[in-house]
Design a protein around this motif. Structure first.
Motif, short mmCIF file in Angstrom:
data_model
loop_
_atom_site.label_atom_id
_atom_site.label_comp_id
_atom_site.label_asym_id
_atom_site.label_seq_id
_atom_site.Cartn_x
_atom_site.Cartn_y
_atom_site.Cartn_z
N TRP A 40 40.13 53.54 47.81
CA TRP A 40 40.97 53.01 48.88
C TRP A 40 41.35 51.55 48.60
O TRP A 40 42.51 51.16 48.78
CB TRP A 40 40.24 53.12 50.21
N ALA A 41 40.37 50.74 48.17
CA ALA A 41 40.62 49.32 47.91
C ALA A 41 41.67 49.14 46.81
O ALA A 41 42.55 48.27 46.91
CB ALA A 41 39.32 48.62 47.52
N CYS A 42 41.61 49.97 45.77
CA CYS A 42 42.56 49.84 44.66
C CYS A 42 43.97 50.28 45.06
O CYS A 42 44.95 49.89 44.41
CB CYS A 42 42.08 50.66 43.47
N GLU A 43 44.08 51.09 46.12
CA GLU A 43 45.39 51.58 46.55
C GLU A 43 46.10 50.64 47.51
O GLU A 43 47.26 50.88 47.88
CB GLU A 43 45.21 52.95 47.24
N GLN A 44 45.41 49.56 47.92
CA GLN A 44 46.04 48.63 48.86
C GLN A 44 47.06 47.76 48.15
O GLN A 44 47.09 47.67 46.92
CB GLN A 44 44.97 47.76 49.53
N SER A 45 47.94 47.15 48.92
CA SER A 45 48.97 46.29 48.37
C SER A 45 48.90 44.92 49.04
O SER A 45 49.24 44.78 50.23
CB SER A 45 50.35 46.92 48.60
N PRO A 46 48.47 43.89 48.31
CA PRO A 46 47.99 43.94 46.92
C PRO A 46 46.60 44.59 46.83
O PRO A 46 45.89 44.63 47.84
CB PRO A 46 47.92 42.46 46.53
N PRO A 47 46.21 45.08 45.65
CA PRO A 47 44.91 45.73 45.50
C PRO A 47 43.75 44.78 45.79
O PRO A 47 43.84 43.57 45.54
CB PRO A 47 44.89 46.18 44.03
N ILE A 48 42.68 45.33 46.33
CA ILE A 48 41.45 44.57 46.53
C ILE A 48 40.58 44.82 45.31
O ILE A 48 40.05 45.92 45.14
CB ILE A 48 40.74 45.01 47.82
N ASP A 49 40.46 43.84 44.45
CA ASP A 49 39.73 44.05 43.19
C ASP A 49 38.47 43.21 43.07
O ASP A 49 37.87 43.13 42.00
CB ASP A 49 40.65 43.82 41.98
N GLN A 50 38.06 42.57 44.16
CA GLN A 50 36.79 41.84 44.20
C GLN A 50 36.12 42.18 45.52
O GLN A 50 36.78 42.18 46.57
CB GLN A 50 37.02 40.32 44.12
N TRP A 51 34.83 42.44 45.51
CA TRP A 51 34.15 42.77 46.75
C TRP A 51 34.18 41.61 47.73
O TRP A 51 34.15 41.82 48.95
CB TRP A 51 32.71 43.19 46.47
N SER A 52 34.27 40.38 47.23
CA SER A 52 34.32 39.22 48.12
C SER A 52 35.64 39.13 48.88
O SER A 52 35.74 38.37 49.85
CB SER A 52 34.12 37.94 47.30
N MET A 53 36.64 39.93 48.49
CA MET A 53 37.95 39.91 49.14
C MET A 53 38.00 40.80 50.38
O MET A 53 38.89 40.66 51.23
CB MET A 53 39.04 40.37 48.17
#
Length: 316
Positions: A40-53
Motif C-alpha cells: 500500500w505504501a509503495c502505491e501512494q503518490s508520492p510513494p512512502i519509501d521510508q518508515w519514518s515518513m
C-alpha cells in the motif's frame, strides 16, 4: 519494494522469532500484515519509501482502504496492532521517532461467537470405531482435543514425554510460551493407549512427536484439519468439523455443567478472562433454549394466536 522498507520488516520478524520466541504461526501473521502495508505504501503518490515518513493520517487512510476492501473490523484491528508493535520496535532501534498507529482504531464489528458442536452428536462421532491404524491415531487426537481443550498448534507440538497416562495428564506449551498441565479424560486415555500400541510401527527412529504421519514424521496442522473434516464426513456429521470446534465444545460444555468461568480460563490457557467470557454468551443461549422449551409462560401453544400474530409471551 525498496530495501528501506523491507529491511525494517525483516529485522522485526527476526526479533520476534529469535528474541521474543514467537511461534512461526505468529511471525507469519505479522509478515502478512506488514507486507500488505508495504504494498500500500509503495502505491501512494508520492510513494512512502521510508518508515519514518508514515503519518497518523496515512494509517487512517490505510485502515479505510482495508475497510473498503471488505476486511472485518477484527481483521483491521489485527493489522493496526501489527503496525503498532512494529513501530514500537522501530522506535526502540532508533529507526522511527513516533508510532503513527497509536491512536488509530478499527471500525467496530459484531463479535462472532464460536461454534460448538452438540454434545450428543459429538459423543456419537467419537464413539465410532476406527478402521485402520491412521484412524486409531485420528480418534486419539480428536478425543484429546475434546478432553483437554487443546489448540491445534499445542496438539501438533506434543512429544511423547509430554503425556503422562498413569496420572492422566498432558503438559502443553501455549501462547506466550506459557506451560500448563491438563487432565486427560478416561475415553481419551483409552484412545491414546490404543494409538501408542500402534505408533512404533509408523514412527521414524528418533521421532519424538506423539502424533506422526504415515511417513513417520510429526503430523502437520493442515493434516490434522483434513483428517478431522474427513472423520466428520465419513461418520455423518451435520456440520463441518475442525479442531477449534472441538476446543470450543470442550469450553462451552464444561461451562454449562460447572458454571466455573475461572477454571475454564485456566484450562484453555487464556491470559485474560475477558477472552473466556465469550463462552458465557454460548451458555446463555443454552439456558434461553431451556427456558423457551420449559417455562409455562414461554412455551408456544397451538391455537393461542390473534389476528396480529402470536399471543404476547408465547416465546422468549
Amino acid at each position: 519494494m525498496p530495501d528501506s522498507l523491507t529491511e525494517g520488516v525483516v529485522a522485526f520478524l527476526h526479533h520476534l522469532s529469535a528474541e521474543r520466541r514467537q511461534s512461526p504461526h505468529t511471525c507469519q501473521g505479522y509478515r502478512r500484515d506488514l507486507t500488505r502495508l508495504m504494498h500500500w505504501a509503495c502505491e501512494q503518490s508520492p510513494p512512502i519509501d521510508q518508515w519514518s515518513m508514515l503519518t497518523v493520517a496515512d494509517v487512517r487512510r490505510y485502515a479505510a482502504t482495508l475497510n473498503r476492501e471488505g476486511l472485518s473490523g477484527r481483521s483491521i484491528a489485527r493489522a493496526l496492532s501489527a503496525i503498532r508493535r512494529f513501530y514500537d520496535y522501530l522506535i526502540r532501534e532508533n529507526r522511527a521517532r513516533s508510532n503513527p498507529a497509536l491512536d488509530v482504531r478499527a471500525p467496530k464489528s459484531g463479535r462472532r461467537l464460536p461454534v460448538a458442536a452438540d454434545a450428543d452428536q459429538l459423543g456419537h462421532l467419537l464413539d465410532a470405531t476406527p478402521d485402520d491404524p491412521l484412524e486409531v491415531r485420528d480418534l486419539a487426537m480428536f478425543e484429546l482435543f475434546y478432553s483437554s481443550g487443546l489448540r491445534l498448534s499445542e496438539l501438533t507440538g506434543l512429544d511423547l514425554v509430554h503425556l503422562d497416562l498413569p496420572d492422566s495428564e498432558v503438559r502443553v506449551r501455549g501462547k506466550g510460551n506459557r506451560e500448563r498441565v491438563l487432565p486427560v479424560g478416561r475415553k481419551a486415555a483409552k484412545a491414546l493407549r490404543e494409538w501408542l500400541a500402534l505408533r512404533p510401527a509408523l514412527a521414524d527412529a528418533g521421532e519424538n512427536a506423539l502424533f506422526v504421519s504415515r511417513r513417520g514424521q510429526r503430523l502437520s496442522t493442515r493434516s490434522v484439519q483434513q483428517r478431522l473434516a474427513r472423520w466428520g464426513l465419513h461418520h455423518g456429521a451435520d456440520q463441518h468439523l475442525h479442531p477449534h470446534m472441538l476446543r470450543h465444545s470442550f469450553a462451552s460444555h464444561l461451562l454449562e455443567s460447572s458454571g466455573d468461568l475461572r477454571a475454564v480460563q485456566e484450562l484453555l490457557g487464556h491470559a485474560d478472562i475477558a477472552t473466556t467470557q465469550v463462552y458465557t454468551h454460548l451458555d446463555f443461549q443454552h439456558l434461553a433454549r431451556v427456558y423457551d422449551n420449559a417455562h409455562p409462560r414461554a412455551r408456544r401453544r397451538k391455537g393461542l394466536t390473534s389476528e396480529k400474530g402470536p399471543v404476547p409471551g408465547d416465546s422468549l
